[in-house]
Enzyme design. Structure first.
Site, PDB file in Angstrom:
ATOM      1  N   ASP A  37     -10.157  17.612  29.252  1.00 36.99           N
ATOM      2  CA  ASP A  37      -9.021  16.793  29.678  1.00 36.99           C
ATOM      3  C   ASP A  37      -9.427  15.329  29.616  1.00 36.99           C
ATOM      4  O   ASP A  37     -10.364  14.915  30.305  1.00 36.99           O
ATOM      5  CB  ASP A  37      -8.594  17.163  31.102  1.00 36.99           C
ATOM      6  CG  ASP A  37      -7.447  16.294  31.603  1.00 36.99           C
ATOM      7  OD1 ASP A  37      -6.390  16.292  30.954  1.00 36.99           O
ATOM      8  OD2 ASP A  37      -7.626  15.612  32.625  1.00 36.99           O
ATOM      9  N   GLU A 123      -5.754  18.889  24.489  1.00 39.73           N
ATOM     10  CA  GLU A 123      -4.303  18.758  24.509  1.00 39.73           C
ATOM     11  C   GLU A 123      -3.803  18.097  23.228  1.00 39.73           C
ATOM     12  O   GLU A 123      -4.448  17.186  22.700  1.00 39.73           O
ATOM     13  CB  GLU A 123      -3.862  17.917  25.708  1.00 39.73           C
ATOM     14  CG  GLU A 123      -4.098  18.577  27.049  1.00 39.73           C
ATOM     15  CD  GLU A 123      -3.732  17.665  28.203  1.00 39.73           C
ATOM     16  OE1 GLU A 123      -2.867  18.046  29.012  1.00 39.73           O
ATOM     17  OE2 GLU A 123      -4.317  16.576  28.290  1.00 39.73           O
ATOM     18  N   ASP A 203      -8.384  16.368  37.440  1.00 36.16           N
ATOM     19  CA  ASP A 203      -8.773  16.424  36.035  1.00 36.16           C
ATOM     20  C   ASP A 203      -9.510  17.725  35.713  1.00 36.16           C
ATOM     21  O   ASP A 203      -9.341  18.295  34.626  1.00 36.16           O
ATOM     22  CB  ASP A 203      -9.649  15.222  35.664  1.00 36.16           C
ATOM     23  CG  ASP A 203      -8.902  13.903  35.773  1.00 36.16           C
ATOM     24  OD1 ASP A 203      -7.666  13.914  35.607  1.00 36.16           O
ATOM     25  OD2 ASP A 203      -9.541  12.869  36.015  1.00 36.16           O
TER      26      ASP A 203
END
Length: 213
Positions: A37, A123, A203
């Protein structure tokens, strides 16, 4: 095979050779899957419980005052003068210094994940849309997530690792322990789920969801 020579805006000469070399052999990774992340407080946090958050170096912000001084110096110089040309070159060198430090940092982080993990989950961020936020655009551009993902992609392909891009929707809000949606603002740094009792950094929670996604 070929060679190209060019001169940059700082007055430096660059020679680029194109050669045929043997493919680099990478050792087997020490670990399996990992979710990453990216963020602004930390450059990135992953799902590995043995890992520490990677600090965000913020190279542009650290040299922002120097850039402003040099930009003012350029503005004060008369156009076409040698003094202005020298001031422009100093400004260009500082921009190049920032770019070089950032690229070196991103290469090292990408190498760490490619060498240690067989499957990397990130992502599929739409960074062009994210930089439209005038409050965060400078910090996002300074972090250079897009370049990091590009380096990670080609390094993973070269080393025979698998790079998986997942939908970023809900990764920060969803509880990685039970799947419950826990709404939180950007200012809320701790994920606290009242359903399963999971209390971790937001996170890290997102990294776990990215791995699971």
């Amino acid at each position: 095979k070929t060679v190209s020579i060019h001169r940059d805006s700082c007055g430096g000469w660059w020679v680029c050779f194109s050669c045929i070399v043997e493919a680099k052999k990478y050792p087997e990774p020490f670990k399996g899957k990992v979710g990453i992340d990216v963020g602004l407080k930390h450059f990135c946090v992953d799902s590995d419980p043995d890992s520490e958050p990677v600090a965000n170096p913020r190279y542009y912000r650290k040299l922002k005052a120097k850039l402003r001084r040099q930009q003012r110096m350029v503005s004060r110089r008369q156009k076409g003068s040698n003094r202005r040309k020298k001031a422009v070159k100093r400004l260009a060198k500082t921009h190049r210094q920032i770019a070089n430090m950032r690229l070196d940092f991103l290469h090292k982080v990408a190498n760490h994940y490619v060498l240690n993990y067989s499957e990397i989950h990130v992502e599929a961020l739409k960074i062009r849309n994210m930089v439209k936020n005038r409050h965060l655009s400078l910090s996002i551009q300074d972090a250079s997530w897009g370049l990091f993902f590009e380096l990670l992609a080609y390094k993973a392909a070269e080393a025979g690792r698998q790079l998986v891009k997942i939908n970023p929707r809900g990764t920060s809000q969803k509880c990685s322990g039970c799947g419950e949606i826990v709404p939180k603002t950007l200012a809320m740094r701790i994920h606290s789920c009242k359903v399963c009792g999971l209390d971790i950094d937001r996170d890290e929670n997102a990294a776990r969801n990215i791995l699971a996604g």
